[in-house]
Design an enzyme around this catalytic site. Structure first.
Site, short mmCIF file in Angstrom:
data_model
loop_
_atom_site.label_atom_id
_atom_site.label_comp_id
_atom_site.label_asym_id
_atom_site.label_seq_id
_atom_site.Cartn_x
_atom_site.Cartn_y
_atom_site.Cartn_z
N TYR A 57 0.85 -1.19 0.00
CA TYR A 57 0.00 0.00 0.00
C TYR A 57 0.89 1.24 0.00
O TYR A 57 1.91 1.27 0.71
CB TYR A 57 -0.89 0.02 1.26
CG TYR A 57 -1.63 1.33 1.47
CD1 TYR A 57 -2.89 1.53 0.94
CD2 TYR A 57 -1.02 2.39 2.16
CE1 TYR A 57 -3.55 2.74 1.11
CE2 TYR A 57 -1.67 3.61 2.31
CZ TYR A 57 -2.94 3.77 1.79
OH TYR A 57 -3.58 4.98 1.94
N GLU B 244 -3.17 7.57 -4.15
CA GLU B 244 -3.12 6.34 -3.36
C GLU B 244 -3.07 5.13 -4.28
O GLU B 244 -3.75 5.10 -5.31
CB GLU B 244 -4.37 6.26 -2.48
CG GLU B 244 -4.41 5.03 -1.59
CD GLU B 244 -5.70 4.94 -0.77
OE1 GLU B 244 -5.65 5.11 0.46
OE2 GLU B 244 -6.77 4.72 -1.37
#
Ligand code: GDP
Ligand code: MN
Length: 387
Positions: A101, A189
């Site tokens: 992530y 993101e």
């Protein structure tokens, strides 16, 4: 301004971040053609501005033409948490060894950009942050110095990235920071940022929000704001020149002046209600302006009651009342309105409203009283609504 996954990936690619090649399509026939172009196996992905598409059935692997056709036709038109799928993205499927992530956002309280990284990707990152916060690396960046390669390597290393991909992860973080900075994004993101069996680091998903106020600096990004990724009522408001922001609640808020509207949102929230929008009618008080605002609010089906909060200054409350009466005669709203008029000529305004005796319009003298009333009205209407 939020971008669809495939638009975000286009920005990523422009800054050297690795993504899989793909095509955005709107029919299953086009999907089949796109799959042939990018090469099997492919992944068929719903393009909507909401996460959790995988869990909702909006991300499917396809090994051949018949699977692509089947998945594309199932996903197109699908409703994912209130978002209808109009476009699917067909990309060459990746083999996945690890899911990481990565994100960059502005930490307003620290007044610095924040880079986050975790090797626990592919899952809900809020869960990681809550249950195993030590597995989410948070690194603040000096905005003047920018993110250095040394910092990026340190983030990857301390986050626990496999040693052989630390450099690849650092490249991805640097590129992600560059997208955030140079495109005037408020958020970039990647979840998941994958490592392939060949040890390549690649963005499998993209979530990008651009700062709408900085769009003028990026004419090439302006086209991204069109079409499907905008709320249709927000788009209409923009065309009509009205300040309107959609929120998730069920109480329509209409006021004059941004400050008053914002404090109205707070007062309604404190009274236990949940605003459905932010609508600033501005200085206008004529019937036309008010009609336009009322129509916009009522275009949102979620609205169960409306709070009309006017503080008269240059805008006179009697004029507002006249406008409101004229607007209501034409529109005949189906939900209750609470009207609070205060300031210049408020008594006259309230008298006009009382005389007009509009059905379903309730007067209130103070903001708190108005908020309590509108919350009660919205509440009783949700109780009435069939389950
Ligand atoms: P989200 O659910 O909206 O976050 O959509 P994602 O783009 O993150 O996809 C959800 C999940 O589908 C990912 O976490 C992956 O596990 C899986 N997935 C997506 N693309 C691929 C792919 O190319 N290959 C494989 N094997 N899985 C994929
Ligand atoms: Mn994702």
């Amino acid at each position: 301004m939020d971008l669809l996954e495939y638009q975000g990936k286009q920005l990523f690619a422009r800054h050297g971040l690795r993504v899989s090649s793909g095509r955005a399509v709107t029919s299953s026939e086009e999907a089949v053609q796109a799959a042939a172009e990018v090469g099997y196996p492919v992944v068929v992905k719903a393009q909507v501005l909401i996460g959790g598409r995988g869990k909702a059935g909006g991300v499917k692997l396809a090994a051949d033409e018949s699977e692509v056709r089947e998945h594309a036709s199932n996903i197109l038109g699908m409703d994912i948490h209130g978002h209808t799928v109009r476009t699917v993205w067909i990309e060459h499927a990746s083999d996945i060894a690890s899911e990481y992530y990565a994100s960059v956002l502005l930490d307003r309280s620290a007044k610095q950009p924040l880079v986050m990284f975790s090797v626990e990707g592919g899952v809900d990152i809020e869960e990681v942050a809550e249950q195993t916060p030590e597995k989410l690396i948070r690194h603040h960046v000096d905005p003047l110095a920018g993110l250095s390669r040394e910092e990026a390597v340190a983030i990857a290393t301390s986050g626990g990235a496999d040693a052989d991909v630390v450099e690849g992860v650092a490249d991805a973080l640097l590129a992600l920071y560059e997208v955030w900075l140079e495109e005037d994004a408020t958020l970039t993101e990647i979840n998941p940022l994958i490592v392939t069996p060949e040890r390549e680091v690649r963005a499998l998903d993209a979530k990008v929000s651009l700062d709408g106020n900085a769009l003028y600096r990026h004419p090439e990004n302006q086209a991204l704001s069109d079409a499907e990724n905008e709320d249709p009522i927000e788009r209409r408001a923009k065309e009509e020149g009205v300040q309107y922001v959609k929120l998730d609640g069920d109480i329509g808020i209409l006021g004059n002046g941004a400050g008053l509207v914002m404090s109205t949102l707070d007062v309604v929230a404190r009274a236990g209600g949940s605003p459905a929008n932010f609508l600033d009618a501005g200085g206008g008080s004529d019937a036309e302006k008010i009609k336009q605002a009322v129509r916009l609010i009522l275009a949102n089906d979620a609205v169960k009651a409306v709070l009309f909060n006017i503080f008269g200054g240059i805008t006179r409350c009697d004029e507002v009342a006249t406008g409101l009466i004229a607007a209501f005669e034409e529109i005949e709203p189906s939900v209750p309105f609470v009207v609070r008029l205060d300031g210049t000529n408020d008594a006259e305004g309230r008298r006009l409203l009382q005389e007009a005796a509009l059905p379903n319009v309730h007067a209130a003298a103070t903001m708190n009283e108005a908020a309590a009333k509108v919350v009660a009205l919205a509440g009783s209407r949700s109780a009435e609504a069939p389950a």
